[in-house]
Design a protein around this motif. Structure first.
Motif, PDB file in Angstrom:
ATOM      1  N   SER A  30       0.738  -1.176   0.086  1.00 42.66           N
ATOM      2  CA  SER A  30       0.120   0.042   0.164  1.00 42.66           C
ATOM      3  C   SER A  30       0.849   1.306  -0.010  1.00 42.66           C
ATOM      4  O   SER A  30       0.757   2.279  -0.782  1.00 42.66           O
ATOM      5  CB  SER A  30      -0.749  -0.054   1.105  1.00 42.66           C
ATOM      6  OG  SER A  30      -1.582  -1.159   1.263  1.00 42.66           O
ATOM      7  N   LYS A 228     -11.069   3.069   6.558  1.00 46.92           N
ATOM      8  CA  LYS A 228     -11.507   3.638   5.465  1.00 46.92           C
ATOM      9  C   LYS A 228     -10.448   3.435   4.342  1.00 46.92           C
ATOM     10  O   LYS A 228     -10.651   3.004   3.335  1.00 46.92           O
ATOM     11  CB  LYS A 228     -11.918   5.295   5.501  1.00 46.92           C
ATOM     12  CG  LYS A 228     -13.433   5.532   5.992  1.00 46.92           C
ATOM     13  CD  LYS A 228     -13.926   6.804   5.687  1.00 46.92           C
ATOM     14  CE  LYS A 228     -14.747   7.249   6.767  1.00 46.92           C
ATOM     15  NZ  LYS A 228     -14.345   8.305   7.777  1.00 46.92           N
ATOM     16  N   VAL A 229      -9.268   3.872   4.719  1.00 45.15           N
ATOM     17  CA  VAL A 229      -8.315   3.590   3.720  1.00 45.15           C
ATOM     18  C   VAL A 229      -8.167   1.821   3.269  1.00 45.15           C
ATOM     19  O   VAL A 229      -7.834   1.673   2.338  1.00 45.15           O
ATOM     20  CB  VAL A 229      -6.910   3.877   4.280  1.00 45.15           C
ATOM     21  CG1 VAL A 229      -5.678   3.435   3.453  1.00 45.15           C
ATOM     22  CG2 VAL A 229      -6.836   5.348   4.782  1.00 45.15           C
ATOM     23  N   GLU A 231     -10.485  -0.286   3.241  1.00 43.66           N
ATOM     24  CA  GLU A 231     -11.471  -0.358   2.617  1.00 43.66           C
ATOM     25  C   GLU A 231     -11.198  -0.078   1.159  1.00 43.66           C
ATOM     26  O   GLU A 231     -11.552  -0.734   0.118  1.00 43.66           O
ATOM     27  CB  GLU A 231     -12.843   0.214   3.157  1.00 43.66           C
ATOM     28  CG  GLU A 231     -14.118  -0.714   2.541  1.00 43.66           C
ATOM     29  CD  GLU A 231     -15.455  -0.074   2.996  1.00 43.66           C
ATOM     30  OE1 GLU A 231     -15.331   0.291   3.940  1.00 43.66           O
ATOM     31  OE2 GLU A 231     -16.240  -0.141   2.420  1.00 43.66           O
ATOM     32  N   SER A 232     -10.745   1.073   0.973  1.00 44.09           N
ATOM     33  CA  SER A 232     -10.435   1.791  -0.351  1.00 44.09           C
ATOM     34  C   SER A 232      -9.545   0.972  -1.130  1.00 44.09           C
ATOM     35  O   SER A 232      -9.558   0.642  -2.177  1.00 44.09           O
ATOM     36  CB  SER A 232     -10.040   3.162  -0.108  1.00 44.09           C
ATOM     37  OG  SER A 232     -10.822   3.832   0.612  1.00 44.09           O
ATOM     38  N   ASP A 237      -9.720   1.960  -4.774  1.00 52.27           N
ATOM     39  CA  ASP A 237     -10.130   3.371  -5.058  1.00 52.27           C
ATOM     40  C   ASP A 237      -9.022   4.221  -4.067  1.00 52.27           C
ATOM     41  O   ASP A 237      -9.003   4.170  -2.852  1.00 52.27           O
ATOM     42  CB  ASP A 237     -11.451   3.588  -4.121  1.00 52.27           C
ATOM     43  CG  ASP A 237     -12.054   4.693  -4.257  1.00 52.27           C
ATOM     44  OD1 ASP A 237     -11.612   5.602  -4.635  1.00 52.27           O
ATOM     45  OD2 ASP A 237     -12.987   5.107  -3.194  1.00 52.27           O
ATOM     46  N   LEU A 238      -8.248   5.082  -4.927  1.00 53.73           N
ATOM     47  CA  LEU A 238      -7.232   6.144  -4.238  1.00 53.73           C
ATOM     48  C   LEU A 238      -7.689   7.232  -3.849  1.00 53.73           C
ATOM     49  O   LEU A 238      -6.845   8.162  -3.627  1.00 53.73           O
ATOM     50  CB  LEU A 238      -6.146   5.747  -5.131  1.00 53.73           C
ATOM     51  CG  LEU A 238      -5.508   4.617  -5.229  1.00 53.73           C
ATOM     52  CD1 LEU A 238      -4.498   4.555  -6.419  1.00 53.73           C
ATOM     53  CD2 LEU A 238      -4.803   4.171  -4.165  1.00 53.73           C
ATOM     54  N   SER A 239      -9.139   7.649  -4.126  1.00 56.37           N
ATOM     55  CA  SER A 239      -9.616   8.838  -3.947  1.00 56.37           C
ATOM     56  C   SER A 239      -9.240   9.561  -2.641  1.00 56.37           C
ATOM     57  O   SER A 239      -9.259  10.804  -2.558  1.00 56.37           O
ATOM     58  CB  SER A 239     -11.090   9.055  -4.190  1.00 56.37           C
ATOM     59  OG  SER A 239     -11.853   8.066  -3.601  1.00 56.37           O
ATOM     60  N   PHE A 240      -9.260   8.681  -1.706  1.00 55.81           N
ATOM     61  CA  PHE A 240      -8.867   9.256  -0.293  1.00 55.81           C
ATOM     62  C   PHE A 240      -7.410   9.961  -0.078  1.00 55.81           C
ATOM     63  O   PHE A 240      -7.339  11.004   0.512  1.00 55.81           O
ATOM     64  CB  PHE A 240      -8.663   8.210   0.830  1.00 55.81           C
ATOM     65  CG  PHE A 240      -7.453   7.273   0.573  1.00 55.81           C
ATOM     66  CD1 PHE A 240      -6.250   7.290   1.233  1.00 55.81           C
ATOM     67  CD2 PHE A 240      -7.782   6.161  -0.180  1.00 55.81           C
ATOM     68  CE1 PHE A 240      -5.339   6.699   0.897  1.00 55.81           C
ATOM     69  CE2 PHE A 240      -6.903   5.195  -0.343  1.00 55.81           C
ATOM     70  CZ  PHE A 240      -5.719   5.455   0.370  1.00 55.81           C
TER      71      PHE A 240
END
Lengths: 268, 268
Positions: A30, A228-229, A231-232, A237-240
């Protein structure tokens, strides 16, 4: 001839960083992915090379589909483009549709594949090559150390002692193979309960910083465990990474800037 | 000659279980250690063989000191005794005092070491041999599959998708090398906030059970993430295994009983 080709290719890449960890599951892949994305957003050309051949995570983390583009040159291929500035290679993007097939490979085959990832992939001369190495001190990181002699290490750990024990092994590995260490990142450092907001020290805290200090190494920063990270990451999904309010994102941006500063500084 | 010796040794061990995972850091070593301890407390003689040569965790989890006893037979050694019923071998117990030294070994050396762990260690004919394999599908689990042909697999995962992707690879590995799978354990399944008591699904839930059902495999059970267990593991303190109030302990005891039942049943 492959040797020549590897040397020539590597000479055109400015900074080579191997993200490693002694223990698995500390978030190494990650962090390699986020670091590559953040550096590419700063305007650098970045190549991300996933050499975890048994458990590649990079394509899922980046939400990449498989399917590699063959190059006009025989036996060559283009990496997968995540964006204009970020190119990726992983065994998974090469393996076709069935992602559940295990790569039951002994060491010598793995060495060959990693060397091909450099020689036979048409990288477009990235500024940064980020290498996501599997955990431990076996064939894969050793092949990197011997093939990419100017590669530098970023070591990822969690704060708990059982992970730190393995970090000390990674540091010892770098010393033995003469690989410079850029610094240590402490991941999964504290978890905020989404219900009561209190901080849970699941894996304790500060172990990574203490070890950096004890060994005279740079401490690059501390990243919290954010459900949340997690789960992303599962959904690619890297929008965070654009959410400047997130304490994870803030910490990761600071780490990427520090890595940039240390790399570009030392090369002057 | 080593081949003969390995065969003869293995023929005297009733049940061989390899605890494996696709991804690192899912708690595989902890579960291997707890399973070995719980089976030994049931009265079985248990051997625990840690073949994670780069990041051995078993000695720390069990609070074992290094120092192996040489045997009167040349080139042989006794395993380390954790209790009357539980013997352990790990590269760390063999390496002497400096635990920070990295074992920078390529595949062929690792294969040799694992074979020596069977041939040159004076096991006292255990009922169960529990093998803690490093993550992935490389040299170590492959050596076990080829050397211990009647070894069965216990696969450990966390519930999140990125870990399940690697479990599917482990299942594919077992199919390819003809290793029977005893079942799947889902670890780090929910975390109870120590402050507000609410359950946080850090890595989601039930992914391990779903995959077991989809693949027609036994689901051995689900273990919660308990900060106290993490801390105890760091200190080599296993007293929580006697705390019958702990939901982690209750779940782990049920898993050990189910493993016992499935092994002793299938051998009749």
């Amino acid at each position: 001839m492959q040797e020549e080709e590897i040397k020539e290719k590597l000479s055109r890449i400015k900074y080579k960083l191997t993200v490693m960890s002694g223990k698995g599951g500390v978030g190494k892949s990650s962090i390699a992915a986020y670091l590559a994305v953040l550096l590419s957003k700063k305007g650098y050309k970045v190549g991300l090379m996933d050499i975890d051949l048994h458990g590649p995570s990079i394509p899922r983390l980046l939400g990449l589909k498989s399917g590699i583009m063959p190059s006009p040159s025989p036996g060559k291929a283009f990496p997968v483009k995540f964006s204009d500035n970020l190119e990726v290679i992983s065994i998974e993007t090469l393996m076709g549709e069935d992602k559940d097939i295990a790569t039951i490979w002994r060491g010598p085959i793995k060495i060959g594949v990693i060397r091909q990832f450099i020689a036979d992939i048409e990288w477009s001369d990235p500024d940064f090559l980020i290498i996501d190495s599997p955990p431990g001190t076996g064939d894969e990181p050793l092949t990197v150390a011997q093939t990419i002699s100017d590669s530098k290490a970023i070591i990822v750990t969690t704060p708990q002692e059982i992970s730190l024990a393995d970090v000390r092994k990674s540091i010892n590995f770098c010393e033995k193979v003469n690989m410079e260490i850029v610094g240590i990142i402490e991941n999964m450092s504290g978890l905020i309960c989404p219900y009561c907001g209190k901080e849970i020290d699941l894996f304790k805290k500060q172990g990574g910083e203490q070890i950096a200090r004890a060994k005279g190494l740079v401490f690059l920063g501390r990243l919290p465990l954010d459900p949340k990270v997690v789960e992303s990451g599962d959904m690619g999904d890297l929008s965070f990474l654009d959410n400047k309010e997130s304490s994870f994102t803030k910490a990761m941006i600071e780490i990427a800037s520090e890595v940039e500063r240390l790399c570009t500084k030392t090369s002057v």
